[in-house]
Design a protein around this motif. Structure first.
Motif, PDB file in Angstrom:
ATOM      1  N   ASN A  56       8.708 -11.020   1.129  1.00  0.00           N
ATOM      2  CA  ASN A  56       7.710 -12.282   1.137  1.00  0.00           C
ATOM      3  C   ASN A  56       8.320 -13.268   0.515  1.00  0.00           C
ATOM      4  N   SER A  86       5.206  -6.728  11.150  1.00  0.00           N
ATOM      5  CA  SER A  86       3.683  -6.943  10.901  1.00  0.00           C
ATOM      6  C   SER A  86       2.994  -5.877  10.455  1.00  0.00           C
ATOM      7  N   TYR A  88       4.863  -2.823   9.021  1.00  0.00           N
ATOM      8  CA  TYR A  88       5.247  -2.640   8.068  1.00  0.00           C
ATOM      9  C   TYR A  88       5.299  -3.152   6.798  1.00  0.00           C
ATOM     10  N   GLY A  90       3.002  -6.041   6.870  1.00  0.00           N
ATOM     11  CA  GLY A  90       1.826  -6.725   6.557  1.00  0.00           C
ATOM     12  C   GLY A  90       1.395  -8.067   7.423  1.00  0.00           C
TER      13      GLY A  90
END
Length: 111
Positions: A56, A86, A88, A90
């Motif tokens: 992130n 998405s 692995y 989130g």
């Protein structure tokens, strides 16, 4: 050695606050790490984008997306990276990354 564009970008980001960090980024990250022969620059781009999305760290995504596109990563591959991550890394991170990717592609006229 990193290009003048990379140096200018680093100086703009770091300013006078962390000149040694800018120097290390130039010499170690872009002068050494990205120039190693074990992976192609295209593959390094795929790995780097995946790490940034999974961690992130979306602030850095636009610069590395530009580099990835210049290194031959396709729009279809970007779609696959985000979709794959998405599961692995989130859905919220993948959705945020997709937004950034869309913006960069629009700015480059590649959407």
């Amino acid at each position: 050695m990193p290009s003048n564009d990379v140096r200018s970008s680093l100086r703009a980001i770091f300013g006078d606050v962390a000149p040694k960090l800018a120097e290390l980024t130039e010499t170690v990250v872009f002068g050494d790490l990205w120039e190693r022969n074990g992976l192609s620059k295209r593959d390094r781009s795929l790995v780097t984008l995946s790490a940034l999305i999974a961690l992130n760290q979306l602030e850095f995504l636009p610069a590395y997306l530009g580099r990835a596109l210049d290194n031959g990563v396709t729009r279809a591959e970007l779609d696959e990276i985000v979709t794959h991550l998405s599961v692995y890394a989130g859905f919220p991170g993948a959705i945020s990354a997709a937004r950034v990717i869309n913006q960069v592609l629009q700015e480059r006229g590649a959407s």
